[in-house]
Design a protein around this motif. Structure first.
Motif, PDB file in Angstrom:
ATOM      1  N   ALA A 169      32.715  56.261  48.136  1.00  0.00           N
ATOM      2  CA  ALA A 169      33.840  55.855  47.284  1.00  0.00           C
ATOM      3  C   ALA A 169      33.387  54.799  46.282  1.00  0.00           C
ATOM      4  O   ALA A 169      32.453  54.032  46.549  1.00  0.00           O
ATOM      5  N   THR A 170      34.052  54.762  45.145  1.00  0.00           N
ATOM      6  CA  THR A 170      33.839  53.678  44.183  1.00  0.00           C
ATOM      7  C   THR A 170      34.697  52.492  44.617  1.00  0.00           C
ATOM      8  O   THR A 170      35.904  52.640  44.818  1.00  0.00           O
ATOM      9  N   ILE A 171      34.084  51.325  44.769  1.00  0.00           N
ATOM     10  CA  ILE A 171      34.808  50.120  45.189  1.00  0.00           C
ATOM     11  C   ILE A 171      34.976  49.195  43.988  1.00  0.00           C
ATOM     12  O   ILE A 171      33.998  48.859  43.317  1.00  0.00           O
ATOM     13  N   ILE A 172      36.206  48.794  43.738  1.00  0.00           N
ATOM     14  CA  ILE A 172      36.497  47.771  42.722  1.00  0.00           C
ATOM     15  C   ILE A 172      37.205  46.641  43.459  1.00  0.00           C
ATOM     16  O   ILE A 172      38.307  46.820  43.976  1.00  0.00           O
ATOM     17  N   ASP A 173      36.554  45.485  43.538  1.00  0.00           N
ATOM     18  CA  ASP A 173      37.061  44.365  44.341  1.00  0.00           C
ATOM     19  C   ASP A 173      37.512  43.246  43.403  1.00  0.00           C
ATOM     20  O   ASP A 173      36.691  42.670  42.680  1.00  0.00           O
ATOM     21  N   THR A 174      38.794  42.938  43.418  1.00  0.00           N
ATOM     22  CA  THR A 174      39.310  41.930  42.488  1.00  0.00           C
ATOM     23  C   THR A 174      38.784  40.531  42.807  1.00  0.00           C
ATOM     24  O   THR A 174      38.681  39.698  41.903  1.00  0.00           O
ATOM     25  N   ASP A 175      38.441  40.258  44.067  1.00  0.00           N
ATOM     26  CA  ASP A 175      37.824  38.960  44.388  1.00  0.00           C
ATOM     27  C   ASP A 175      36.446  38.847  43.744  1.00  0.00           C
ATOM     28  O   ASP A 175      36.084  37.791  43.202  1.00  0.00           O
ATOM     29  N   GLU A 176      35.661  39.925  43.809  1.00  0.00           N
ATOM     30  CA  GLU A 176      34.334  39.917  43.173  1.00  0.00           C
ATOM     31  C   GLU A 176      34.474  39.748  41.665  1.00  0.00           C
ATOM     32  O   GLU A 176      33.706  39.013  41.030  1.00  0.00           O
ATOM     33  N   ILE A 177      35.467  40.419  41.089  1.00  0.00           N
ATOM     34  CA  ILE A 177      35.718  40.290  39.650  1.00  0.00           C
ATOM     35  C   ILE A 177      36.095  38.847  39.312  1.00  0.00           C
ATOM     36  O   ILE A 177      35.591  38.268  38.343  1.00  0.00           O
ATOM     37  N   ALA A 178      36.959  38.253  40.118  1.00  0.00           N
ATOM     38  CA  ALA A 178      37.387  36.867  39.878  1.00  0.00           C
ATOM     39  C   ALA A 178      36.195  35.914  39.930  1.00  0.00           C
ATOM     40  O   ALA A 178      36.096  34.986  39.112  1.00  0.00           O
ATOM     41  N   HIS A 179      35.268  36.136  40.871  1.00  0.00           N
ATOM     42  CA  HIS A 179      34.071  35.291  40.945  1.00  0.00           C
ATOM     43  C   HIS A 179      33.244  35.420  39.661  1.00  0.00           C
ATOM     44  O   HIS A 179      32.782  34.424  39.102  1.00  0.00           O
ATOM     45  N   ALA A 180      33.059  36.673  39.213  1.00  0.00           N
ATOM     46  CA  ALA A 180      32.262  36.898  38.000  1.00  0.00           C
ATOM     47  C   ALA A 180      32.918  36.260  36.781  1.00  0.00           C
ATOM     48  O   ALA A 180      32.235  35.738  35.886  1.00  0.00           O
ATOM     49  N   LEU A 181      34.238  36.279  36.739  1.00  0.00           N
ATOM     50  CA  LEU A 181      34.970  35.756  35.582  1.00  0.00           C
ATOM     51  C   LEU A 181      35.033  34.228  35.554  1.00  0.00           C
ATOM     52  O   LEU A 181      35.501  33.650  34.569  1.00  0.00           O
ATOM     53  N   THR A 182      34.612  33.586  36.653  1.00  0.00           N
ATOM     54  CA  THR A 182      34.727  32.125  36.725  1.00  0.00           C
ATOM     55  C   THR A 182      33.380  31.447  36.929  1.00  0.00           C
ATOM     56  O   THR A 182      33.315  30.291  37.330  1.00  0.00           O
ATOM     57  N   ARG A 183      32.295  32.178  36.628  1.00  0.00           N
ATOM     58  CA  ARG A 183      30.972  31.541  36.664  1.00  0.00           C
ATOM     59  C   ARG A 183      30.863  30.537  35.522  1.00  0.00           C
ATOM     60  O   ARG A 183      31.515  30.689  34.480  1.00  0.00           O
ATOM     61  N   PRO A 184      30.010  29.509  35.667  1.00  0.00           N
ATOM     62  CA  PRO A 184      29.833  28.543  34.572  1.00  0.00           C
ATOM     63  C   PRO A 184      29.490  29.241  33.259  1.00  0.00           C
ATOM     64  O   PRO A 184      28.707  30.189  33.232  1.00  0.00           O
ATOM     65  N   GLY A 185      30.110  28.777  32.189  1.00  0.00           N
ATOM     66  CA  GLY A 185      29.860  29.370  30.883  1.00  0.00           C
ATOM     67  C   GLY A 185      30.841  30.449  30.494  1.00  0.00           C
ATOM     68  O   GLY A 185      30.851  30.892  29.343  1.00  0.00           O
ATOM     69  N   THR A 186      31.681  30.883  31.436  1.00  0.00           N
ATOM     70  CA  THR A 186      32.675  31.903  31.107  1.00  0.00           C
ATOM     71  C   THR A 186      33.973  31.227  30.653  1.00  0.00           C
ATOM     72  O   THR A 186      34.271  30.097  31.041  1.00  0.00           O
ATOM     73  N   PRO A 187      34.765  31.927  29.844  1.00  0.00           N
ATOM     74  CA  PRO A 187      36.059  31.355  29.430  1.00  0.00           C
ATOM     75  C   PRO A 187      36.956  31.028  30.639  1.00  0.00           C
ATOM     76  O   PRO A 187      37.665  30.014  30.622  1.00  0.00           O
ATOM     77  N   GLY A 188      36.911  31.876  31.679  1.00  0.00           N
ATOM     78  CA  GLY A 188      37.730  31.617  32.861  1.00  0.00           C
ATOM     79  C   GLY A 188      37.370  30.302  33.520  1.00  0.00           C
ATOM     80  O   GLY A 188      38.245  29.498  33.876  1.00  0.00           O
ATOM     81  N   HIS A 189      36.075  30.055  33.684  1.00  0.00           N
ATOM     82  CA  HIS A 189      35.593  28.807  34.286  1.00  0.00           C
ATOM     83  C   HIS A 189      36.039  27.606  33.457  1.00  0.00           C
ATOM     84  O   HIS A 189      36.590  26.623  33.983  1.00  0.00           O
ATOM     85  N   ASP A 190      35.826  27.701  32.142  1.00  0.00           N
ATOM     86  CA  ASP A 190      36.137  26.560  31.279  1.00  0.00           C
ATOM     87  C   ASP A 190      37.635  26.260  31.269  1.00  0.00           C
ATOM     88  O   ASP A 190      38.044  25.092  31.259  1.00  0.00           O
ATOM     89  N   THR A 191      38.461  27.314  31.274  1.00  0.00           N
ATOM     90  CA  THR A 191      39.916  27.114  31.267  1.00  0.00           C
ATOM     91  C   THR A 191      40.389  26.486  32.579  1.00  0.00           C
ATOM     92  O   THR A 191      41.262  25.600  32.577  1.00  0.00           O
ATOM     93  N   ILE A 192      39.815  26.921  33.699  1.00  0.00           N
ATOM     94  CA  ILE A 192      40.198  26.357  35.001  1.00  0.00           C
ATOM     95  C   ILE A 192      39.849  24.871  35.070  1.00  0.00           C
ATOM     96  O   ILE A 192      40.660  24.040  35.499  1.00  0.00           O
ATOM     97  N   VAL A 193      38.647  24.512  34.625  1.00  0.00           N
ATOM     98  CA  VAL A 193      38.229  23.104  34.660  1.00  0.00           C
ATOM     99  C   VAL A 193      39.093  22.273  33.708  1.00  0.00           C
ATOM    100  O   VAL A 193      39.509  21.153  34.052  1.00  0.00           O
ATOM    101  N   ALA A 194      39.388  22.818  32.533  1.00  0.00           N
ATOM    102  CA  ALA A 194      40.239  22.088  31.584  1.00  0.00           C
ATOM    103  C   ALA A 194      41.649  21.890  32.134  1.00  0.00           C
ATOM    104  O   ALA A 194      42.295  20.867  31.880  1.00  0.00           O
ATOM    105  N   THR A 195      42.125  22.869  32.922  1.00  0.00           N
ATOM    106  CA  THR A 195      43.489  22.804  33.466  1.00  0.00           C
ATOM    107  C   THR A 195      43.583  21.876  34.675  1.00  0.00           C
ATOM    108  O   THR A 195      44.530  21.086  34.786  1.00  0.00           O
TER     109      THR A 195
END
Length: 201
Positions: free
Chosen positions: A27-53
């Motif tokens: 099966a193809t696995i798409i894991d939203t937790d894994e996606i969230a980790h990738a989106l919040t690595r240093p240098g990503t917009p997600g990471h920067d927005t979380i730290v700013a907030t």
């Protein structure tokens, strides 16, 4: 169009174990937790927005997100949790749509811990698969793997849908009380059913 199974369950229920069994079966696995980790690595917009907030206290000495500190913060404060979800959920949905468009397996298992709680996910899947175990087992496993206190685990569970609400939303249920041979056999049976449903759809 991919045939999509929404996989969910409370913290410590064993979603990752079940997803791995499905992965091994093709099966193809798409894991939203894994996606969230990738989106919040240093240098990503997600990471920067979380730290700013939420401030520098949610970042550790190496510049990574301190996920334990962030978890404690948002599960103690519903308003903070809503802020975090407002940052992450649109980004996660975008990535999920991209991954679904590229999916090649016989069917997709979309792992969404908050599938029952968050709007929009149930409409995106053909079936809901719930991994279930007793709440005592959830607490035991989560404390063992994460180092969280019982109180912290209970706060996370209180913020999630109840076990009853998840089971009421389920088309299929996998009971995971620690018998891995039985769990793997149950996944194999579901794999055969999902392949047949995907082929007939």
């Amino acid at each position: 169009m991919a045939f999509v199974i929404g996989l969910t369950g409370g913290i410590g229920s064993g979603k990752s174990t079940v997803a791995e069994y499905f992965r091994r079966l093709g099966a193809t696995i798409i894991d939203t937790d894994e996606i969230a980790h990738a989106l919040t690595r240093p240098g990503t917009p997600g990471h920067d927005t979380i730290v700013a907030t939420f401030g520098p206290a949610v970042r550790d000495a190496s510049g990574q997100l301190d996920r334990a500190a962030l978890r404690r913060l948002v599960f103690a404060d519903p308003a903070a949790r809503a802020q975090l979800e407002a940052i992450l959920h649109p980004l996660i949905r975008q990535e999920v749509e991209r991954a679904l468009a590229a999916a090649k397996g016989p069917y997709v298992v979309l792992v969404v811990p908050l599938l029952v709680e968050a709007s929009g996910w149930r409409e995106r899947v053909q079936r809901v698969l719930v991994v279930d175990c007793s709440e005592a087992e959830q607490v035991r496993r989560t404390m063992a793997r994460s180092g969280l206190s019982r109180e912290e685990v209970m706060a996370i569970m209180a913020a999630q849908a109840s076990r009853e609400a998840r089971l009421a939303a389920a088309d299929d249920v996998l009971v995971n009380e620690g018998d891995f041979a039985h769990l793997e056999e149950s996944v194999r049976a579901l794999d055969a059913r999902y392949r047949a449903l995907a082929a007939s759809g």
